[in-house]
Design a protein around this motif. Structure first.
Motif, PDB file in Angstrom:
ATOM      1  N   GLN A 152       0.826  -1.207   0.000  1.00  0.00           N
ATOM      2  CA  GLN A 152       0.000   0.000   0.000  1.00  0.00           C
ATOM      3  C   GLN A 152       0.862   1.259   0.000  1.00  0.00           C
ATOM      4  O   GLN A 152       0.529   2.263  -0.652  1.00  0.00           O
ATOM      5  CB  GLN A 152      -0.926  -0.004   1.226  1.00  0.00           C
ATOM      6  N   MET A 162       2.117   1.887  -3.535  1.00  0.00           N
ATOM      7  CA  MET A 162       1.081   2.454  -4.403  1.00  0.00           C
ATOM      8  C   MET A 162       0.809   3.919  -4.046  1.00  0.00           C
ATOM      9  O   MET A 162       0.613   4.764  -4.918  1.00  0.00           O
ATOM     10  CB  MET A 162      -0.191   1.610  -4.311  1.00  0.00           C
ATOM     11  N   TRP A 163       0.812   4.216  -2.766  1.00  0.00           N
ATOM     12  CA  TRP A 163       0.559   5.605  -2.332  1.00  0.00           C
ATOM     13  C   TRP A 163       1.688   6.523  -2.767  1.00  0.00           C
ATOM     14  O   TRP A 163       1.452   7.632  -3.259  1.00  0.00           O
ATOM     15  CB  TRP A 163       0.398   5.643  -0.817  1.00  0.00           C
ATOM     16  N   ARG A 215       1.551   7.070  -6.552  1.00  0.00           N
ATOM     17  CA  ARG A 215       0.431   7.947  -6.910  1.00  0.00           C
ATOM     18  C   ARG A 215       0.688   9.385  -6.432  1.00  0.00           C
ATOM     19  O   ARG A 215       0.372  10.350  -7.130  1.00  0.00           O
ATOM     20  CB  ARG A 215      -0.858   7.415  -6.296  1.00  0.00           C
ATOM     21  N   TYR A 224      -0.678   1.051  -9.521  1.00  0.00           N
ATOM     22  CA  TYR A 224      -1.827   1.434  -8.694  1.00  0.00           C
ATOM     23  C   TYR A 224      -3.119   1.563  -9.482  1.00  0.00           C
ATOM     24  O   TYR A 224      -4.171   1.899  -8.922  1.00  0.00           O
ATOM     25  CB  TYR A 224      -1.538   2.761  -7.964  1.00  0.00           C
ATOM     26  N   THR A 242      -0.374  -5.555  -7.336  1.00  0.00           N
ATOM     27  CA  THR A 242       0.729  -5.160  -6.462  1.00  0.00           C
ATOM     28  C   THR A 242       0.663  -5.856  -5.109  1.00  0.00           C
ATOM     29  O   THR A 242       1.643  -6.471  -4.651  1.00  0.00           O
ATOM     30  CB  THR A 242       0.729  -3.626  -6.263  1.00  0.00           C
TER      31      THR A 242
END
Length: 847
Positions: free
Chosen positions: A446, A449-450, A453, A472, A478
């Motif tokens: 996570q 992905m954060w 992004r 993402y 992922t």
């Protein structure tokens, strides 16, 4: 049909069958993730069942008699009278370590000598070549020599060996004996000789460390359990141990249980790893089926019926996957006895365990359903209106039942591990460990992905931006890939790190000036002569270390009897049952330092108390404090002492380290033997010195630490291979999940890749985008797994093995780049289907 219609199972089965027509290969791909986990568990279950059956059959042969009574000192006249009153047939054995000299080759080796008198074994036999040698040697000046020794020194039947001061002809090659394993014969090769010649070897002297054993056989039926309960109090008072067929069966089964529990937990981890892939794959499958489910709802199917249609598919495919895994596990089980044969004291014939197969299939179906329920439950929330609300990112709802399934999954993990470990506390720890591993890896996914992004590199080239965005974007893999590959990588790395830790603990470095040879059992009268011999051979000898054997009688007036009666006393029982080898000196050595208290090196006599120094860990474990009193029994003489200090001892150093150290002025007149440590510069010098020492001092035993290290390394390699063999299931399962996830993502990325092709993207660009996406996934998965492994291995080294942990960078880099490369290769091979066909053709296949 209306939503209120009753559930018709025939219709549900038919719909499940019809709906699966276009998706059976994908469903099989979903469930392939659990095949290896089931295979691992079935093989371990089958091995466990075979072990239990063989232990029951061969328990008598493990001990060789109805009763085995042993001690480390000669039996008193009263005990000898008791032995003579037991059974119909009796045998006596005295075992001890000694050097053996092979006359023909001039080779020497420290061995375990067993001087045997009588017909033992009464169950089983001494397996020898020739077969008659097992009986013939007993009446002649002959010996049976372990096969490993025969091969090491190129000896033949009929050759001569020297044990102590007596020569024996080799009557036969010893291939097996009751309770003996290939592992034990590698560590301490055995030589059998007749007991009646023991006194002539001059090895049975005052202070010699000899184990005395009596074997008893009853020819008539006797209640052995009742008899042993009657004998135990008398034998315990005389500090003798009693072993029976039943106790040997329980002890052997318990040791096997520990092994199979560990292996089954490894298999269970592989299964859990596969279940991640199942849950993720079914989640994607359900997302793709939202429009189909919505149409079914429009046609009158209830939410329950729609749910059951897909649940039936999962049960059916889960059953097929479990059957395949059970078949594979049965095949593997035929190989496990071959892998473990050197570690087992019994022979196991490969067989098919239908109980293990049934357990594996049932477990596979249950766990498939549990992990598939999380995405399947959301089917109940899909309404007919979803036919009008088609989006590329449909929302699957989580409600009370979803969280209930999570609770059931955790409960299942806890119950399974409880059954394997036999301890609810250990099961909780294991379950928490699994949860933490999953949370850490999920959190890293996570976070990745954060970060991508949040800090998207808009100025980078199109290919890089597209590859990063895939991490993402909708339908990304992922989290799944980082979980599966990360956990698999972590487990494999941990196994490798633990092996390194174990090797480091026994590694008595042969470099520098550290001693690599130990001489012990040196009598006081021989000390000067042995030192002179060592100096003549050019070896450096600074002196000897005296050792006195004693037992602990009491600590603060607490004795073995009071400890047995009062379970509230926080002290370990072995503290009174073991024999202590103690030294006395006036200074500390380099491998120890005082942690608390005051070191006292000299005892001045008179009414002054005797202060001893304890190793700090034995004191901590038994809650002994500075100033506590301890009474030691030295050959019947009671010596009261006071704990004056605690020492920290570095047991990895090649030094004569002790749990208890007395000051000088107390034990000088006690029966004792001496130890000399020295360093030999080469194998040739070692062999020459050992030959000279054995000829002149046959009672002196010599340990070649170089040989010990080679044997230990071989043992650890065998154990490590078995562990890695089972742990490989986790890594392979992770790879299967990787392959399945990537192949599943093919269907998700299909339209996006076709769109890129239509907009003019070249084959090279699509390959580059795919390679970048899977490189980042593989790199982070490998990095997360290795990081998790480093943390876990450090904790094991620090808190369990109590040693330092220094991982080697090269194996870590090899594992990291291997995982990255494999991930990228699978992703690229998956893209061949997309770039090798025209966009219109692919769209038609998908429509």
């Amino acid at each position: 049909m209306t939503p209120s219609s009753k559930i018709k199972w025939s219709w549900l089965l038919k719909m499940a069958w019809r709906d699966s027509r276009r998706n059976r290969s994908r469903l099989l791909l979903f469930i392939s993730s659990i095949i290896l986990g089931i295979a691992a568990l079935v093989s371990v279950y089958a091995l466990s069942n075979s072990l239990r059956e063989e232990v029951d059959k061969q328990a008598a042969e493990l001990i060789g008699a109805d009763l085995e009574i042993s001690g480390n000192r000669p039996f008193s006249p009263v005990m000898k009278q008791l032995m003579d009153s037991l059974g119909d047939r009796r045998s006596e054995q005295r075992s001890f370590s000694s050097m053996v000299y092979f006359v023909k080759t001039g080779g020497t080796r420290l061995v375990q000598v067993k001087a045997l008198g009588g017909e033992f074994p009464y169950y089983g036999k001494l397996e020898t070549k020739p077969a008659e040698a097992g009986m013939r040697f007993r009446d002649n000046q002959q010996a049976l020599v372990d096969k490993t020794l025969m091969m090491q020194f190129n000896a033949q039947v009929g050759d001569t060996i020297k044990i102590g001061s007596l020569y024996f002809a080799i009557a036969g090659i010893l291939e097996g004996a009751p309770g003996q394993t290939g592992l034990s014969s590698s560590v301490a090769p055995v030589i059998y000789m007749p007991l009646k010649y023991l006194s002539e070897t001059s090895l049975e002297q005052k202070g010699s460390r000899i184990n005395y054993t009596y074997y008893v056989k009853y020819d008539k039926p006797v209640d052995i359990k009742k008899l042993s309960e009657k004998l135990e109090p008398r034998l315990e008072k005389a500090e003798l141990d009693l072993d029976t067929v039943e106790s040997q069966k329980e002890q052997t089964a318990r040791s096997f249980t520990d092994v199979t529990r560990f292996l089954s937990l490894v298999g269970f981890i592989a299964l859990l790893l596969g279940c991640i892939g199942v849950a993720s794959a079914i989640n994607i499958y359900v997302r793709e089926k939202i429009s189909t489910i919505a149409i079914l709802r429009c046609l009158g199917a209830s939410s329950t019926q729609a749910f059951l249609i897909y649940l039936i598919q999962i049960i059916f495919i889960g059953f097929i996957g479990s059957v395949i895994g059970a078949i594979l596990g049965t095949f593997i089980q035929q190989l496990l006895p071959l892998l473990l044969k050197d570690l087992l004291p019994i022979k196991i014939e490969p067989s098919i365990s239908w109980m293990a197969i049934g357990q594996g299939i049932l477990l596979g179906v249950i766990i498939s359903i549990l992990f598939a329920l999380v995405p399947l439950i959301s089917i109940r929330k899909i309404s007919p209106l979803n036919t009008l609300r088609m989006t590329h990112q449909p929302v699957l709802y989580k409600d009370f039942f979803t969280w209930l399934v999570y609770v059931l999954i955790l409960a299942f993990i806890y119950i399974f591990t409880s059954l394997q470990l036999g301890s609810w506390t250990n099961s909780i720890a294991f379950t928490i460990g699994v949860i933490l591993s999953f949370l850490i890896l999920s959190g890293l996914a996570q976070l990745l992905m954060w970060l991508v992004r949040k800090f998207f590199p808009s100025s980078w080239s199109y290919v890089w931006r597209q590859g990063l965005a895939n991490l993402y974007r909708p339908n990304n893999q992922t989290a799944t890939l980082i979980l599966s590959i990360g956990l698999g990588t972590a487990l494999i790395c941990t196994v490798l790190f633990i092996q390194t830790i174990l090797l480091n603990r026994v590694s008595l470095s042969a470099s520098g000036n550290q001693p690599n040879m130990v001489m012990f059992d040196i009598q006081t009268s021989q000390r000067d002569a042995v030192m002179a011999l060592a100096r003549r051979e050019g070896l450096k000898v600074d002196g000897t270390v005296p050792i006195v054997n004693m037992r602990l009688e009491s600590v603060n007036k607490i004795t073995a009897e009071s400890l047995k009666k009062d379970s509230s006393i926080d002290m370990q029982r072995w503290i009174f049952s073991r024999e202590y080898r103690v030294t006395f000196r006036d200074t500390l050595i380099s491998s120890e330092k005082i942690k608390s208290g005051k070191w006292t090196g000299k005892y001045t006599g008179g009414n002054e108390p005797i202060y001893v120094s304890l190793e700090e860990r034995i004191a901590t474990r038994n809650h002994i404090k500075i100033g506590d009193t301890m009474v030691f029994n030295v050959q019947g003489s009671m010596i009261p002492t006071i704990v004056g200090s605690f020492r920290e001892v570095d047991w990895n150093r090649v030094q004569t380290n002790f749990l208890v150290v007395f000051p000088t002025g107390v034990l000088e007149d006690a029966p004792q033997f001496h130890v000399i440590m020295t360093r030999v510069p080469s194998v040739e010098v070692s062999a020459r010195f050992q030959q000279a020492a054995v000829k002149e001092f046959p009672n002196v035993s010599i340990i070649d630490l170089g040989l010990v290290l080679r044997v230990v390394d071989d043992i650890l390699n065998k154990i490590g291979f078995v562990i890695r063999f089972m742990a490989a299931f986790c890594m392979i399962t992770g790879l299967v999940v990787l392959i399945a996830s990537v192949l599943i993502s093919k269907y998700q990325r299909m339209r996006e890749s076709v769109l890129l092709r239509t907009m003019g993207a070249s084959r090279r660009q699509i390959y580059a985008i795919t390679a970048l996406e899977y490189f980042f996934l593989g790199a982070l998965a490998a990095f997360a797994g290795i990081l998790l492994s480093l943390l876990g291995s450090w904790a094991l080294a620090h808190y369990v093995f109590e040693t330092s942990f220094t991982p080697h960078i090269i194996p870590i880099l090899i594992i990291f780049f291997s995982v990255c490369a494999l991930t990228v290769l699978i992703g690229l091979s998956n893209s061949r289907f997309i770039v090798s066909k025209p966009p219109l053709e692919i769209l038609r296949e998908e429509s």
